[in-house]
Design a protein around this motif. Structure first.
Motif, PDB file in Angstrom:
ATOM      1  N   GLY A 202       0.773  -1.234   0.000  1.00  0.00           N
ATOM      2  CA  GLY A 202       0.000   0.000   0.000  1.00  0.00           C
ATOM      3  C   GLY A 202       0.802   1.280   0.000  1.00  0.00           C
ATOM      4  O   GLY A 202       0.266   2.347   0.330  1.00  0.00           O
ATOM      5  N   ALA A 203       2.069   1.212  -0.363  1.00  0.00           N
ATOM      6  CA  ALA A 203       2.893   2.427  -0.383  1.00  0.00           C
ATOM      7  C   ALA A 203       2.478   3.336  -1.530  1.00  0.00           C
ATOM      8  O   ALA A 203       2.302   2.889  -2.666  1.00  0.00           O
ATOM      9  N   THR A 204       2.337   4.610  -1.234  1.00  0.00           N
ATOM     10  CA  THR A 204       1.979   5.594  -2.249  1.00  0.00           C
ATOM     11  C   THR A 204       3.244   6.224  -2.820  1.00  0.00           C
ATOM     12  O   THR A 204       4.359   5.990  -2.343  1.00  0.00           O
ATOM     13  N   THR A 205       3.039   7.062  -3.843  1.00  0.00           N
ATOM     14  CA  THR A 205       4.176   7.787  -4.419  1.00  0.00           C
ATOM     15  C   THR A 205       4.850   8.652  -3.364  1.00  0.00           C
ATOM     16  O   THR A 205       6.086   8.759  -3.322  1.00  0.00           O
ATOM     17  N   GLU A 206       4.055   9.259  -2.486  1.00  0.00           N
ATOM     18  CA  GLU A 206       4.619  10.092  -1.420  1.00  0.00           C
ATOM     19  C   GLU A 206       5.426   9.250  -0.435  1.00  0.00           C
ATOM     20  O   GLU A 206       6.486   9.674   0.042  1.00  0.00           O
ATOM     21  N   ASP A 207       4.926   8.047  -0.123  1.00  0.00           N
ATOM     22  CA  ASP A 207       5.654   7.160   0.783  1.00  0.00           C
ATOM     23  C   ASP A 207       7.014   6.782   0.200  1.00  0.00           C
ATOM     24  O   ASP A 207       8.034   6.746   0.910  1.00  0.00           O
ATOM     25  N   ILE A 208       7.025   6.486  -1.085  1.00  0.00           N
ATOM     26  CA  ILE A 208       8.275   6.090  -1.742  1.00  0.00           C
ATOM     27  C   ILE A 208       9.252   7.263  -1.780  1.00  0.00           C
ATOM     28  O   ILE A 208      10.454   7.104  -1.532  1.00  0.00           O
ATOM     29  N   ALA A 209       8.747   8.463  -2.073  1.00  0.00           N
ATOM     30  CA  ALA A 209       9.613   9.646  -2.097  1.00  0.00           C
ATOM     31  C   ALA A 209      10.196   9.911  -0.705  1.00  0.00           C
ATOM     32  O   ALA A 209      11.369  10.273  -0.568  1.00  0.00           O
ATOM     33  N   ARG A 210       9.391   9.708   0.321  1.00  0.00           N
ATOM     34  CA  ARG A 210       9.876   9.889   1.690  1.00  0.00           C
ATOM     35  C   ARG A 210      10.951   8.852   2.017  1.00  0.00           C
ATOM     36  O   ARG A 210      11.950   9.163   2.651  1.00  0.00           O
ATOM     37  N   GLY A 211      10.743   7.624   1.565  1.00  0.00           N
ATOM     38  CA  GLY A 211      11.748   6.595   1.771  1.00  0.00           C
ATOM     39  C   GLY A 211      13.065   6.942   1.108  1.00  0.00           C
ATOM     40  O   GLY A 211      14.136   6.722   1.671  1.00  0.00           O
ATOM     41  N   ARG A 212      13.000   7.516  -0.079  1.00  0.00           N
ATOM     42  CA  ARG A 212      14.228   7.924  -0.761  1.00  0.00           C
ATOM     43  C   ARG A 212      14.953   9.022   0.006  1.00  0.00           C
ATOM     44  O   ARG A 212      16.180   9.030   0.083  1.00  0.00           O
ATOM     45  N   ARG A 213      14.191   9.950   0.599  1.00  0.00           N
ATOM     46  CA  ARG A 213      14.840  11.001   1.390  1.00  0.00           C
ATOM     47  C   ARG A 213      15.542  10.410   2.616  1.00  0.00           C
ATOM     48  O   ARG A 213      16.521  10.964   3.104  1.00  0.00           O
ATOM     49  N   ALA A 214      15.027   9.282   3.095  1.00  0.00           N
ATOM     50  CA  ALA A 214      15.629   8.631   4.261  1.00  0.00           C
ATOM     51  C   ALA A 214      16.801   7.732   3.878  1.00  0.00           C
ATOM     52  O   ALA A 214      17.428   7.152   4.760  1.00  0.00           O
ATOM     53  N   GLY A 215      17.062   7.604   2.579  1.00  0.00           N
ATOM     54  CA  GLY A 215      18.217   6.839   2.162  1.00  0.00           C
ATOM     55  C   GLY A 215      17.941   5.516   1.514  1.00  0.00           C
ATOM     56  O   GLY A 215      18.877   4.730   1.290  1.00  0.00           O
ATOM     57  N   VAL A 216      16.680   5.199   1.221  1.00  0.00           N
ATOM     58  CA  VAL A 216      16.367   3.959   0.527  1.00  0.00           C
ATOM     59  C   VAL A 216      16.749   4.107  -0.930  1.00  0.00           C
ATOM     60  O   VAL A 216      16.233   4.968  -1.634  1.00  0.00           O
ATOM     61  N   ARG A 217      17.660   3.279  -1.424  1.00  0.00           N
ATOM     62  CA  ARG A 217      18.146   3.361  -2.799  1.00  0.00           C
ATOM     63  C   ARG A 217      18.192   1.979  -3.428  1.00  0.00           C
ATOM     64  O   ARG A 217      19.034   1.157  -3.109  1.00  0.00           O
ATOM     65  N   PRO A 218      17.271   1.722  -4.366  1.00  0.00           N
ATOM     66  CA  PRO A 218      16.077   2.500  -4.627  1.00  0.00           C
ATOM     67  C   PRO A 218      14.958   2.034  -3.704  1.00  0.00           C
ATOM     68  O   PRO A 218      15.023   0.930  -3.181  1.00  0.00           O
TER      69      PRO A 218
END
Length: 221
Positions: A202-218
């Motif tokens: 259920g992750a949204t586009t906003e959730d994924i963008a937030r994860g990237r800011r926290a260092g999730v790559r990708p």
């Protein structure tokens, strides 16, 4: 002040203090192991001579290994800081945990905690310690034979992150609302070849963008 009142964990002053304390301790350990390596080398070269190499070399190798390990630990601390700057603290009671290997988790694992899926609270997702270093304190309290007093020390855990991606785990400090024993957690059910992806959770586009800011790559989608 309640640590959950802040929009991100890093704004909590005691969290910053705990992080800097942990960084200082590990930086000191790095310097100490490097100094130990040079001291052992000097002892071997100046006082003992080549005949004692078989005795001293194992200690040299171990000192080098521990110094090298400290670099990884310090790197993980900066990854944790990145997570703390994006996600707020959540304080949870009686979080399910275990040391046994889970078949639904891919890759190396040295213990796990389960947290609710932010999109579906009835679904719990396991997050794992993916490295062995620094988990001894936790594993002694997570062990089935741990005493009630030890288990009580992780009866309330601090978590900052998203269990679909990444997170920071901490125990409650004694004498005040200060986290301790900060540790990095990863979601490994949908990575390294796993079939689950964050969209399934259920992750949204906003959730994924937030994860990237926290260092999730990708951040897998």
């Amino acid at each position: 002040m309640n640590p959950t009142d802040h929009p991100v964990a890093w704004e909590h002053s005691l969290t910053r203090r705990a992080w800097f304390k942990q960084l200082a301790m590990n930086a000191f350990a790095l310097v100490a192991w490097i100094a130990a390596w040079f001291a052992l080398l000097a002892v071997l070269s100046v006082f003992l001579g080549p005949g004692y190499a078989v005795v001293v070399v194992p200690f040299l190798v171990y000192s080098f290994y521990r110094a090298f390990l400290q670099l990884f630990i310090i790197s993980a601390l900066f990854r944790m800081r990145r997570v703390l700057r994006v996600y707020p603290w959540q304080l949870s009671h009686d979080v399910p945990y275990g040391l046994a290997k889970r078949t639904d988790v891919v890759g190396r694992q040295f213990g796990w905690f389960e947290f609710p899926n932010p999109a579906r609270s009835e679904e719990r997702l396991p997050m794992v310690f993916s490295r062995h270093w620094g988990v001894g304190w936790w594993s002694r309290r997570m062990a089935p034979r741990a005493t009630p007093d030890l288990k009580a020390q992780i009866g309330v855990v601090w978590f900052a992150g998203d269990p679909r991606f990444i997170g920071v785990l901490a125990a409650s400090g004694s004498g005040g609302p200060m986290p301790r024993r900060l540790r990095f957690l990863r979601q490994q059910m949908g990575s390294d070849g796993g079939s689950r992806t964050v969209v399934d959770w259920g992750a949204t586009t906003e959730d994924i963008a937030r994860g990237r800011r926290a260092g999730v790559r990708p951040a897998r989608s």
